[in-house]
Design a protein around this motif. Structure first.
Motif, PDB file in Angstrom:
ATOM      1  N   ASP A   1      28.428  -5.127  36.726  1.00 44.42           N
ATOM      2  CA  ASP A   1      27.112  -4.485  36.860  1.00 44.42           C
ATOM      3  C   ASP A   1      26.703  -4.457  38.321  1.00 44.42           C
ATOM      4  N   HIS A   2      25.901  -3.454  38.673  1.00 42.24           N
ATOM      5  CA  HIS A   2      25.317  -3.420  40.018  1.00 42.24           C
ATOM      6  C   HIS A   2      23.915  -2.843  39.980  1.00 42.24           C
TER       7      HIS A   2
ATOM      8  N   ALA B   1      22.455   2.006  40.039  1.00 49.79           N
ATOM      9  CA  ALA B   1      23.818   2.542  39.992  1.00 49.79           C
ATOM     10  C   ALA B   1      23.807   3.729  39.036  1.00 49.79           C
ATOM     11  N   PRO B   2      24.330   4.895  39.447  1.00 49.80           N
ATOM     12  CA  PRO B   2      24.173   6.097  38.615  1.00 49.80           C
ATOM     13  C   PRO B   2      24.618   5.936  37.178  1.00 49.80           C
ATOM     14  N   SER B   3      25.760   5.314  36.949  1.00 44.80           N
ATOM     15  CA  SER B   3      26.238   5.182  35.569  1.00 44.80           C
ATOM     16  C   SER B   3      25.280   4.327  34.738  1.00 44.80           C
ATOM     17  N   ILE B   4      24.766   3.261  35.338  1.00 44.79           N
ATOM     18  CA  ILE B   4      23.822   2.400  34.625  1.00 44.79           C
ATOM     19  C   ILE B   4      22.533   3.161  34.340  1.00 44.79           C
ATOM     20  N   ALA B   5      22.016   3.871  35.351  1.00 46.54           N
ATOM     21  CA  ALA B   5      20.788   4.644  35.169  1.00 46.54           C
ATOM     22  C   ALA B   5      20.958   5.679  34.061  1.00 46.54           C
TER      23      ALA B   5
ATOM     24  N   GLY C   1      28.324  -3.756  31.616  1.00 41.60           N
ATOM     25  CA  GLY C   1      26.995  -3.561  32.182  1.00 41.60           C
ATOM     26  C   GLY C   1      26.292  -2.360  31.573  1.00 41.60           C
ATOM     27  N   ILE C   2      27.047  -1.286  31.372  1.00 40.53           N
ATOM     28  CA  ILE C   2      26.474  -0.080  30.757  1.00 40.53           C
ATOM     29  C   ILE C   2      25.921  -0.397  29.377  1.00 40.53           C
TER      30      ILE C   2
END
Length: 274
Positions: free
Chosen positions: A79-80, A84-88, A243-244
């Motif tokens: 996770d970051h 982070a675009p993928s998380i957002a 994280g996602i």
């Protein structure tokens, strides 16, 4: 079928159907599941997830040292943060009504060359350097590979520098683990030397320190463990998927509807043609 017997044509068709897909990964029959020849019941409860990832991707089971390094790399990239675009994307997807699988798929789909591909690109660069180093000193091999990379892809070298961290703490820790594994004879340390030489060369070229980041450090780990560059990206995606999932689940529990990337009252910049 003739007289209770399957015709030769039907047998041929059946054999063609069974030969359509071939795999050395798994054997499944009624009551039997074997992964690389090992009964699944012997693996369950006796090996960890990193061991299974290795076992599925490689022809031989990992040593304990290899498992530890692979697991460290998988843990490091989980996770970051929500920016982070993928998380957002996973969080926004949930607020749009997507289920967890839809949110995860939406997020994973953006893990491509720019966001998610740096580890693969960095390991490919390291392997090019390693190839050049067979016939010339390491510093010369690094310069040659960097010149070729810049000419083809531009000046941004994947695996170095970070928009947020002056020094990436994940990279520092992973390199320390590689150094310890080298000291105990568990890895050669070849890719760690290459990675550090690239960092030195970038400093000389730019006049400023550009430290190795998480993508560079995981490229070192995956290089030491003998993984192909393409798998560096696949392994990153496995890691970041945790994280996602966690962010999508957290957002689901927080609630919210149709959340965009910024609060709507902040607006945006409209570029009007003159």
């Amino acid at each position: 079928m003739t007289n209770g017997k399957i015709s030769e044509q039907a047998v041929e068709m059946l054999n063609r159907a069974k030969a359509w897909w071939t795999t050395r990964l798994i054997d499944i029959r009624p009551g039997v599941i074997r992964i690389k020849g090992e009964p699944i019941e012997n693996l369950i409860g006796n090996v960890g997830y990193a061991h299974m990832v290795w076992l599925m991707l490689r022809d031989e089971p990992p040593t304990p040292a290899q498992t530890r390094l692979l697991e460290a790399a998988l843990v490091a990239a989980v996770d970051h943060g929500p920016q982070a675009p993928s998380i957002a994307i996973s969080r926004m997807a949930v607020t749009c009504g997507a289920p967890l699988n839809g949110a995860m798929a939406s997020a994973i789909n953006v893990l491509d060359d720019i966001h998610g591909g740096a580890g693969q690109q960095c390991l490919a660069l390291f392997q090019a350097i390693d190839s050049h180093a067979q016939t010339r000193p390491l510093d010369a091999a690094v310069q040659l590979a960097l010149d070729g990379f810049v000419a083809e892809y531009g000046k941004v070298i994947p695996g170095y520098g970070h928009r947020f961290h002056p020094v990436d703490p994940r990279a520092v820790r992973l390199l320390a683990l590689v150094d310890a594994a080298q000291a105990s004879g568990e890895v050669e340390g070849r890719f760690a030397r290459i990675g550090r030489q690239v960092e030195k060369a970038l400093g000389e070229r730019t006049g400023k320190q550009i430290p190795m980041n998480i993508d560079g450090a995981t490229a070192v780990v995956y290089g030491e463990l003998g993984f192909a560059p393409e798998l560096a990206r696949g392994l990153f995606i496995l890691s970041r998927s945790v994280g996602i999932l966690a962010h999508a689940w957290e957002q689901k529990n927080q609630g919210g509807r149709i959340k965009g990337p910024m609060p709507p009252d902040l607006g945006y910049t409209y570029l009007q043609d003159n």
